[in-house]
Design an enzyme around this catalytic site. Structure first.
Site, PDB file in Angstrom:
ATOM      1  N   PHE A 130       1.791   8.115 -11.338  1.00  0.00           N
ATOM      2  CA  PHE A 130       0.588   7.304 -11.557  1.00  0.00           C
ATOM      3  C   PHE A 130      -0.547   7.671 -10.598  1.00  0.00           C
ATOM      4  O   PHE A 130      -1.609   8.159 -11.016  1.00  0.00           O
ATOM      5  CB  PHE A 130       0.956   5.829 -11.423  1.00  0.00           C
ATOM      6  CG  PHE A 130      -0.203   4.894 -11.240  1.00  0.00           C
ATOM      7  CD1 PHE A 130      -1.325   4.962 -12.047  1.00  0.00           C
ATOM      8  CD2 PHE A 130      -0.168   3.922 -10.239  1.00  0.00           C
ATOM      9  CE1 PHE A 130      -2.394   4.092 -11.874  1.00  0.00           C
ATOM     10  CE2 PHE A 130      -1.225   3.044 -10.064  1.00  0.00           C
ATOM     11  CZ  PHE A 130      -2.341   3.136 -10.872  1.00  0.00           C
ATOM     12  N   ILE A 131      -0.336   7.475  -9.298  1.00  0.00           N
ATOM     13  CA  ILE A 131      -1.407   7.728  -8.348  1.00  0.00           C
ATOM     14  C   ILE A 131      -1.652   9.232  -8.209  1.00  0.00           C
ATOM     15  O   ILE A 131      -2.799   9.690  -8.163  1.00  0.00           O
ATOM     16  CB  ILE A 131      -1.101   7.099  -6.981  1.00  0.00           C
ATOM     17  CG1 ILE A 131      -0.820   5.595  -7.116  1.00  0.00           C
ATOM     18  CG2 ILE A 131      -2.255   7.311  -6.016  1.00  0.00           C
ATOM     19  CD1 ILE A 131      -0.428   4.909  -5.818  1.00  0.00           C
ATOM     20  N   SER A 145       9.228   4.313  -5.653  1.00  0.00           N
ATOM     21  CA  SER A 145       8.290   3.303  -5.164  1.00  0.00           C
ATOM     22  C   SER A 145       8.483   1.895  -5.706  1.00  0.00           C
ATOM     23  O   SER A 145       7.711   1.001  -5.337  1.00  0.00           O
ATOM     24  CB  SER A 145       6.852   3.750  -5.491  1.00  0.00           C
ATOM     25  OG  SER A 145       6.650   3.776  -6.891  1.00  0.00           O
ATOM     26  N   THR A 193       2.210   3.387   2.316  1.00  0.00           N
ATOM     27  CA  THR A 193       1.996   2.077   1.709  1.00  0.00           C
ATOM     28  C   THR A 193       1.788   1.008   2.778  1.00  0.00           C
ATOM     29  O   THR A 193       2.252   1.149   3.916  1.00  0.00           O
ATOM     30  CB  THR A 193       3.213   1.693   0.843  1.00  0.00           C
ATOM     31  OG1 THR A 193       3.095   0.336   0.411  1.00  0.00           O
ATOM     32  CG2 THR A 193       4.507   1.819   1.633  1.00  0.00           C
ATOM     33  N   ASP A 194       1.142  -0.086   2.379  1.00  0.00           N
ATOM     34  CA  ASP A 194       0.991  -1.222   3.295  1.00  0.00           C
ATOM     35  C   ASP A 194       2.302  -1.967   3.503  1.00  0.00           C
ATOM     36  O   ASP A 194       2.441  -2.752   4.446  1.00  0.00           O
ATOM     37  CB  ASP A 194      -0.097  -2.186   2.811  1.00  0.00           C
ATOM     38  CG  ASP A 194       0.132  -2.713   1.393  1.00  0.00           C
ATOM     39  OD1 ASP A 194       1.154  -2.356   0.759  1.00  0.00           O
ATOM     40  OD2 ASP A 194      -0.725  -3.479   0.915  1.00  0.00           O
ATOM     41  N   GLU A 195       3.293  -1.718   2.658  1.00  0.00           N
ATOM     42  CA  GLU A 195       4.554  -2.456   2.768  1.00  0.00           C
ATOM     43  C   GLU A 195       5.336  -2.123   4.032  1.00  0.00           C
ATOM     44  O   GLU A 195       6.224  -2.877   4.427  1.00  0.00           O
ATOM     45  CB  GLU A 195       5.415  -2.234   1.517  1.00  0.00           C
ATOM     46  CG  GLU A 195       4.774  -2.788   0.254  1.00  0.00           C
ATOM     47  CD  GLU A 195       5.731  -2.901  -0.909  1.00  0.00           C
ATOM     48  OE1 GLU A 195       6.919  -3.232  -0.671  1.00  0.00           O
ATOM     49  OE2 GLU A 195       5.301  -2.674  -2.046  1.00  0.00           O
ATOM     50  N   TYR A 248      12.919   0.153  -0.012  1.00  0.00           N
ATOM     51  CA  TYR A 248      11.751   0.990  -0.314  1.00  0.00           C
ATOM     52  C   TYR A 248      10.837   1.119   0.899  1.00  0.00           C
ATOM     53  O   TYR A 248      10.525   2.227   1.342  1.00  0.00           O
ATOM     54  CB  TYR A 248      10.974   0.419  -1.501  1.00  0.00           C
ATOM     55  CG  TYR A 248       9.549   0.930  -1.565  1.00  0.00           C
ATOM     56  CD1 TYR A 248       9.302   2.291  -1.715  1.00  0.00           C
ATOM     57  CD2 TYR A 248       8.462   0.072  -1.446  1.00  0.00           C
ATOM     58  CE1 TYR A 248       8.007   2.790  -1.748  1.00  0.00           C
ATOM     59  CE2 TYR A 248       7.158   0.555  -1.480  1.00  0.00           C
ATOM     60  CZ  TYR A 248       6.929   1.909  -1.637  1.00  0.00           C
ATOM     61  OH  TYR A 248       5.642   2.388  -1.657  1.00  0.00           O
ATOM     62  N   LYS A 251       9.901   4.412   3.342  1.00  0.00           N
ATOM     63  CA  LYS A 251       8.544   4.897   3.558  1.00  0.00           C
ATOM     64  C   LYS A 251       8.184   4.869   5.047  1.00  0.00           C
ATOM     65  O   LYS A 251       7.523   5.780   5.552  1.00  0.00           O
ATOM     66  CB  LYS A 251       7.541   4.069   2.753  1.00  0.00           C
ATOM     67  CG  LYS A 251       7.602   4.298   1.259  1.00  0.00           C
ATOM     68  CD  LYS A 251       7.243   5.734   0.867  1.00  0.00           C
ATOM     69  CE  LYS A 251       5.777   6.045   1.095  1.00  0.00           C
ATOM     70  NZ  LYS A 251       5.435   7.417   0.627  1.00  0.00           N
ATOM     71  N   ASN A 292      -0.295 -13.335  -7.244  1.00  0.00           N
ATOM     72  CA  ASN A 292       0.242 -12.774  -8.487  1.00  0.00           C
ATOM     73  C   ASN A 292      -0.068 -13.642  -9.704  1.00  0.00           C
ATOM     74  O   ASN A 292      -0.458 -13.139 -10.759  1.00  0.00           O
ATOM     75  CB  ASN A 292       1.755 -12.580  -8.359  1.00  0.00           C
ATOM     76  CG  ASN A 292       2.120 -11.405  -7.480  1.00  0.00           C
ATOM     77  OD1 ASN A 292       1.265 -10.594  -7.107  1.00  0.00           O
ATOM     78  ND2 ASN A 292       3.391 -11.300  -7.132  1.00  0.00           N
TER      79      ASN A 292
END
Length: 361
Positions: free
Chosen positions: A12-13, A86, A138-140, A164, A168, A263
């Site tokens: 996707f990205i 991801s 990622t911000d996660e 995940y 990362k 959400n």
């Protein structure tokens, strides 16, 4: 003129980045390396398949010899690393693939880059080759925030809460270590949640859109008040471009949308815009006859609350001040305009997403 190797460039990205880069850098060459797992799709790159500046390789980032060969054969000077498992839910059910791709795979790339760009040229000329290794994170990795906590900065302590995000975080640390230990010229960007065209339909926004089209329930975890910062995927590509061209070596840059949404509010927004689309275009009812709730202007009636997922982070928020101040980064797309574009893309690209529905969760 740059020669880029983009890992995960059929995802996707990654694919949005490739399309953006080839459009805005007409003199550059882009090589994509992608294993074409469930989320990688050659169709994402169909628009550039015949472009002489584009070259696709079906292969695994864990194949270090392959990566070394590509770096040499195509005279790669810039590696942009998107390839990653991801999806958080998948990492909970099966973390092994996340360890393999996100940690072992990143290390494979770093080893190849070090050998081709530093070790071999230094052995013959005494100088390393000009290069850049850009790692997309990622911000996660920062963990979770309370409703009143300040947004994540590049100085926020890592506290990953899922397999995940832990994988990362490990890859981020490896990239940093290769810079400080071996002198590999690296940059890292940590982004917020992306959305836009070509998004695999297991993710929240495309899942809501496609479920509405089949009159299926819209599952909301827990109370639906988990907050995320949302970033239109082309704004992300622009941010990475700025980091590659102007970012300081060894530095991390947060790329965010300055756009926090719960959400449940996102789902309600998508429902409202889907209802508007069906109201304003009667042909959609013929194209999507199963979308009964949308046809009647009641997409929100499909919302269903389900048991929250294990270890679900409550809030993510990115502070992009460093990127703003040092690189001049600013997101361009407003959220509602970006969602409208995304909905329009899915409504007009049924042939792209329909084959993917059987493999999504």
């Amino acid at each position: 003129m740059k020669s880029l190797l983009v890992t995960g460039g059929a995802g996707f990205i990654g694919s949005n980045f490739v399309l953006y880069w080839l459009e805005t850098h007409p003199e550059d060459k882009v090589v994509v390396l992608d294993a074409l797992t469930y989320a990688g799709n050659r169709e994402n790159l169909k628009a550039v398949e015949d472009d002489p500046r584009f070259y696709f390789v079906h292969g695994d980032i864990c194949d270090t010899a392959l990566v070394e060969m590509l770096l040499k054969e195509h005279h790669i000077d810039t590696l942009v690393h998107f390839a990653a498992e991801s999806h958080v839910d998948r990492s909970i059910d099966g973390p092994d693939a996340f360890i393999e791709t996100n940690i072992i795979g990143t290390h494979s790339l770093l080893k190849a880059a070090k050998k081709v760009w530093i070790d071999e040229p230094k052995a013959t000329t005494g100088e390393m080759l000009p290069h850049r290794f850009h790692h997309v994170s990622t911000d996660e990795v920062y963990g979770t925030l309370s409703p009143t906590d300040p947004a994540f900065t590049e100085e926020t302590q890592y506290a990953p809460n899922s397999p995940y995000s832990a994988s990362k975080a490990a890859s981020d640390h490896l990239v940093r270590a290769y810079h400080h230990t071996y002198g590999l010229e690296v940059t890292t960007s940590n982004c917020s949640n992306n959305y836009g065209p070509l998004h695999f339909p297991e993710k929240l926004i495309p899942l809501v859109i496609t479920n509405i089209l089949f009159d299926k329930s819209l599952p909301i975890y827990g109370d639906g008040k988990q907050i995320r910062d949302w970033l239109y995927v082309t704004d992300h590509a622009r941010g990475i471009e700025l980091v590659i061209n102007n970012g300081r070596l060894g530095e991390c840059y947060n790329i965010g949308g300055i756009n926090e949404w719960a959400n449940i509010d996102i789902v309600n927004l998508v429902c409202r815009l889907m209802d508007e689309s069906f109201k304003n275009n009667p042909e959609l009812a013929k194209q999507y006859p199963h979308a009964k709730a949308a046809i009647s202007g009641e997409s929100a009636s499909l919302i269903t609350y389900v048991t929250d997922r294990a270890g679900h982070d409550r809030r993510y928020a990115i502070d992009p001040k460093k990127s703003n101040d040092e690189l001049g980064y600013q997101p361009v797309e407003s959220f509602e305009a970006g969602i409208r574009k995304t909905i329009e893309w899915y409504l007009t690209n049924e042939a792209w997403w329909t084959p993917l529905l059987d493999t999504s969760k």
